[in-house]
Write a protein that holds these residues in place. Structure first.
Motif, PDB file in Angstrom:
ATOM      1  N   MET A   1       0.847  -1.194   0.000  1.00 18.17           N
ATOM      2  CA  MET A   1       0.000   0.000   0.000  1.00 18.17           C
ATOM      3  C   MET A   1       0.883   1.243   0.000  1.00 18.17           C
ATOM      4  SD  MET A   1      -3.022   1.120   2.670  1.00 18.17           S
ATOM      5  CE  MET A   1      -4.142  -0.140   2.076  1.00 18.17           C
ATOM      6  N   ARG A   2       0.610   2.170  -0.944  1.00 14.77           N
ATOM      7  CA  ARG A   2       1.435   3.358  -1.116  1.00 14.77           C
ATOM      8  C   ARG A   2       1.504   4.205   0.162  1.00 14.77           C
ATOM      9  NH1 ARG A   2       2.426   6.213  -5.865  1.00 14.77           N
ATOM     10  NH2 ARG A   2       0.730   5.084  -6.897  1.00 14.77           N
ATOM     11  N   ALA A   3       0.406   4.273   0.932  1.00 17.44           N
ATOM     12  CA  ALA A   3       0.362   5.122   2.123  1.00 17.44           C
ATOM     13  C   ALA A   3       1.439   4.753   3.128  1.00 17.44           C
ATOM     14  CB  ALA A   3      -1.015   5.054   2.769  1.00 17.44           C
ATOM     15  N   LEU A   4       1.801   3.482   3.219  1.00 16.02           N
ATOM     16  CA  LEU A   4       2.835   3.058   4.158  1.00 16.02           C
ATOM     17  C   LEU A   4       4.167   3.736   3.845  1.00 16.02           C
ATOM     18  CD1 LEU A   4       2.096  -0.775   4.391  1.00 16.02           C
ATOM     19  CD2 LEU A   4       1.933   0.877   6.256  1.00 16.02           C
ATOM     20  N   TYR A   5       4.544   3.725   2.581  1.00  9.48           N
ATOM     21  CA  TYR A   5       5.826   4.306   2.186  1.00  9.48           C
ATOM     22  C   TYR A   5       5.789   5.837   2.230  1.00  9.48           C
ATOM     23  CZ  TYR A   5       6.503  -0.461   0.572  1.00  9.48           C
ATOM     24  OH  TYR A   5       6.603  -1.832   0.515  1.00  9.48           O
ATOM     25  N   THR A   6       4.644   6.409   1.863  1.00  3.12           N
ATOM     26  CA  THR A   6       4.506   7.864   1.896  1.00  3.12           C
ATOM     27  C   THR A   6       4.620   8.379   3.332  1.00  3.12           C
ATOM     28  OG1 THR A   6       3.078   7.819  -0.043  1.00  3.12           O
ATOM     29  CG2 THR A   6       3.011   9.798   1.322  1.00  3.12           C
ATOM     30  N   ALA A   7       3.905   7.732   4.247  1.00  5.82           N
ATOM     31  CA  ALA A   7       3.966   8.137   5.653  1.00  5.82           C
ATOM     32  C   ALA A   7       5.361   7.925   6.230  1.00  5.82           C
ATOM     33  CB  ALA A   7       2.929   7.375   6.465  1.00  5.82           C
ATOM     34  N   ALA A   8       6.053   6.897   5.759  1.00  9.69           N
ATOM     35  CA  ALA A   8       7.411   6.635   6.247  1.00  9.69           C
ATOM     36  C   ALA A   8       8.349   7.782   5.883  1.00  9.69           C
ATOM     37  CB  ALA A   8       7.931   5.316   5.670  1.00  9.69           C
ATOM     38  N   THR A   9       8.178   8.347   4.677  1.00  9.53           N
ATOM     39  CA  THR A   9       9.012   9.494   4.305  1.00  9.53           C
ATOM     40  C   THR A   9       8.707  10.699   5.195  1.00  9.53           C
ATOM     41  OG1 THR A   9       7.465  10.379   2.639  1.00  9.53           O
ATOM     42  CG2 THR A   9       9.043   8.718   1.902  1.00  9.53           C
ATOM     43  N   GLY A  10       7.429  10.841   5.576  1.00  5.49           N
ATOM     44  CA  GLY A  10       7.062  11.931   6.475  1.00  5.49           C
ATOM     45  C   GLY A  10       7.691  11.766   7.847  1.00  5.49           C
ATOM     46  N   LEU A  44       8.091  12.701  -6.134  1.00  8.34           N
ATOM     47  CA  LEU A  44       7.454  12.476  -7.431  1.00  8.34           C
ATOM     48  C   LEU A  44       5.974  12.110  -7.295  1.00  8.34           C
ATOM     49  CD1 LEU A  44      10.248  10.421  -9.212  1.00  8.34           C
ATOM     50  CD2 LEU A  44       9.654  12.815  -9.617  1.00  8.34           C
ATOM     51  N   TYR A  45       5.203  12.452  -8.329  1.00  9.85           N
ATOM     52  CA  TYR A  45       3.769  12.166  -8.337  1.00  9.85           C
ATOM     53  C   TYR A  45       3.438  11.106  -9.395  1.00  9.85           C
ATOM     54  CZ  TYR A  45       2.743  16.098  -5.281  1.00  9.85           C
ATOM     55  OH  TYR A  45       2.666  16.937  -4.196  1.00  9.85           O
ATOM     56  N   ASP A  46       2.466  10.294  -9.055  1.00  6.77           N
ATOM     57  CA  ASP A  46       1.912   9.324 -10.006  1.00  6.77           C
ATOM     58  C   ASP A  46       0.744  10.019 -10.715  1.00  6.77           C
ATOM     59  OD1 ASP A  46       0.934   7.207 -11.430  1.00  6.77           O
ATOM     60  OD2 ASP A  46       0.130   6.139  -9.690  1.00  6.77           O
ATOM     61  N   HIS A  47       0.905  10.331 -11.996  1.00  2.49           N
ATOM     62  CA  HIS A  47      -0.119  11.033 -12.766  1.00  2.49           C
ATOM     63  C   HIS A  47      -1.132  10.015 -13.299  1.00  2.49           C
ATOM     64  CE1 HIS A  47       2.098  14.955 -12.960  1.00  2.49           C
ATOM     65  NE2 HIS A  47       3.099  14.131 -12.667  1.00  2.49           N
ATOM     66  N   GLY A  69       0.798  11.772  -4.700  1.00  2.00           N
ATOM     67  CA  GLY A  69       2.183  12.002  -4.311  1.00  2.00           C
ATOM     68  C   GLY A  69       2.800  10.814  -3.604  1.00  2.00           C
ATOM     69  N   SER A  70       4.134  10.864  -3.468  1.00  2.00           N
ATOM     70  CA  SER A  70       4.858   9.753  -2.836  1.00  2.00           C
ATOM     71  C   SER A  70       5.621  10.189  -1.597  1.00  2.00           C
ATOM     72  CB  SER A  70       5.819   9.115  -3.846  1.00  2.00           C
ATOM     73  OG  SER A  70       6.684  10.081  -4.410  1.00  2.00           O
ATOM     74  N   GLY A  71       5.259  11.352  -1.037  1.00  2.00           N
ATOM     75  CA  GLY A  71       5.861  11.742   0.227  1.00  2.00           C
ATOM     76  C   GLY A  71       6.689  13.008   0.170  1.00  2.00           C
ATOM     77  N   THR A  72       7.625  13.116   1.084  1.00  2.00           N
ATOM     78  CA  THR A  72       8.426  14.329   1.230  1.00  2.00           C
ATOM     79  C   THR A  72       9.882  13.986   1.497  1.00  2.00           C
ATOM     80  OG1 THR A  72       8.586  16.433   2.430  1.00  2.00           O
ATOM     81  CG2 THR A  72       8.039  14.489   3.727  1.00  2.00           C
ATOM     82  N   SER A 244       2.689   8.473  11.818  1.00  2.00           N
ATOM     83  CA  SER A 244       2.686   7.136  12.422  1.00  2.00           C
ATOM     84  C   SER A 244       1.272   6.564  12.468  1.00  2.00           C
ATOM     85  CB  SER A 244       3.290   7.180  13.819  1.00  2.00           C
ATOM     86  OG  SER A 244       2.476   7.915  14.718  1.00  2.00           O
ATOM     87  N   LYS A 245       0.275   7.443  12.685  1.00  2.00           N
ATOM     88  CA  LYS A 245      -1.112   6.972  12.699  1.00  2.00           C
ATOM     89  C   LYS A 245      -1.572   6.536  11.313  1.00  2.00           C
ATOM     90  CE  LYS A 245      -2.670   9.496  16.789  1.00  2.00           C
ATOM     91  NZ  LYS A 245      -3.583  10.529  17.341  1.00  2.00           N
TER      92      LYS A 245
END
Length: 263
Positions: A1-10, A44-47, A69-72, A244-245
Motif C-alpha cells: 500500500m502506497r500510504a505506508l511508504y509515503t507516511a514513512a518518508t514523512g 514524485l507524483y503518479d499522474h 504524491g509519494s511523500g516528502t 505514524s497513525k
C-alpha cells in the motif's frame, strides 16, 4: 500500500527536523552560533489522469487531474544569519561584529575559515588567536611589554609601548562577507568555509561599505530563540505522530483485506 511508504518518508523528514531543532537548542549558549531551519520538498507524483485529458467523444476535458504524491524529503537546512544579542564581557580580546562580516581565521592546513565568534586570546608569541589556537588573519602580534591594548570600531589595534606617550598602531583586523552567506559550510569550532554556493569572500575593513563595526569587550550571542524552537518541536512531534497513525491505519486496512481473502 502506497500510504505506508509515503507516511514513512514523512516520519523520516520529521525525525530530521527534530535533529536540527535539538542542535539549535544545544547551541543556545554558543557564541556567534546561527540557528538552522529545515526545508522540505514533495517527491514524485503518479499522474493517474492529467488535467485536460479527454473525458468523452464530444471533446470534453478533465478540469483537474488525479495526481498521487509519494511523500516528502529534506532538501536544505540553511542557517539564519541574523544578528545575535551583543553582551559585554570586559575582556580585552573579545570582539563582537555589529552588522555584516566574518572574522578571517588561518587554519593549520593553510585554508582560510570564517567566524562570527570573536572570543580571542593571545598565544605564547603574543599573536591574536582563536580559543583553538588558530591565527586570526591577518596576524597581529601584541608585544609583551604593551599596555592598554585597544581595538577601535574600525578594527585598528593599538597599544601603549614603553618610551611612547601615544598609543602605537600594531595592526588592522579585516573582515569578509559573502553574497550568499547561508551557503557557507559549517566545520565545527564556530567556523565556516567558503563554498561554490556562498561565492568568493569579499574582504574589507570594519565600518567600511557593507561591513559592520567591531565592539571591543563584547561578544555576540547565539540567535536561537527558545520559544521559537519549542513551537517548532511541537509541530514536528505532531507531524510525526500523524504520519505514524497513517501507517497504523494502513496496516489495519491491509489486515482487513487479508482477512477478507482468508474468508
Amino acid at each position: 500500500m502506497r500510504a505506508l511508504y509515503t507516511a514513512a518518508t514523512g516520519m523520516k523528514a520529521q525525525e530530521k527536523s527534530v535533529e536540527v531543532i535539538s542542535n539549535n537548542v544545544a547551541n543556545m549558549r554558543t557564541t556567534g552560533f546561527k540557528r538552522q531551519m529545515i526545508h522540505f520538498q514533495d517527491l514524485l507524483y503518479d499522474h493517474q489522469r492529467r488535467a485536460g485529458a479527454p473525458t468523452s467523444d464530444q471533446n470534453t476535458q478533465a478540469p483537474a487531474g488525479v495526481f498521487v504524491g509519494s511523500g516528502t524529503r529534506v532538501v536544505a537546512t540553511p542557517r539564519i544569519m541574523s544578528q545575535g544579542n551583543i553582551t559585554q564581557t570586559e575582556r580585552t580580546y573579545d570582539l563582537a561584529i555589529r552588522g555584516e562580516g566574518f572574522f578571517r581565521v588561518q587554519m593549520p592546513d593553510g585554508r582560510t575559515a570564517y567566524a562570527r565568534d570573536g572570543g580571542f586570546e593571545t598565544d605564547a608569541q603574543g599573536r591574536i588567536v582563536t580559543k583553538e589556537g588558530y591565527l586570526v588573519d591577518p596576524g597581529i602580534t601584541i608585544p609583551q611589554d604593551a599596555t592598554s591594548v585597544a581595538i577601535n570600531q574600525q578594527g585598528q589595534v593599538s597599544a601603549l609601548l614603553p618610551g611612547n606617550a601615544q598609543p602605537q598602531l600594531l595592526g588592522q583586523i579585516s573582515l569578509a562577507r559573502f553574497i550568499n552567506k547561508t551557503g557557507l559550510e559549517s566545520i565545527g569550532d564556530n567556523l565556516y568555509l567558503e563554498t561554490a554556493g556562498s561565492g568568493p569572500a569579499i574582504e574589507g575593513t570594519p565600518g567600511g561599505e557593507g561591513f559592520g563595526n567591531l565592539q571591543q569587550g563584547y561578544l555576540e550571542e547565539s540567535n536561537v530563540n527558545a520559544v521559537t524552537e519549542i513551537a517548532a518541536m511541537i509541530q514536528a512531534q505532531r507531524a510525526y505522530e500523524l504520519n505514524s497513525k497513517i501507517i497504523t491505519g494502513a496496516d489495519q486496512m491491509l489486515s482487513s483485506t487479508a482477512q477478507m481473502y482468508r474468508a
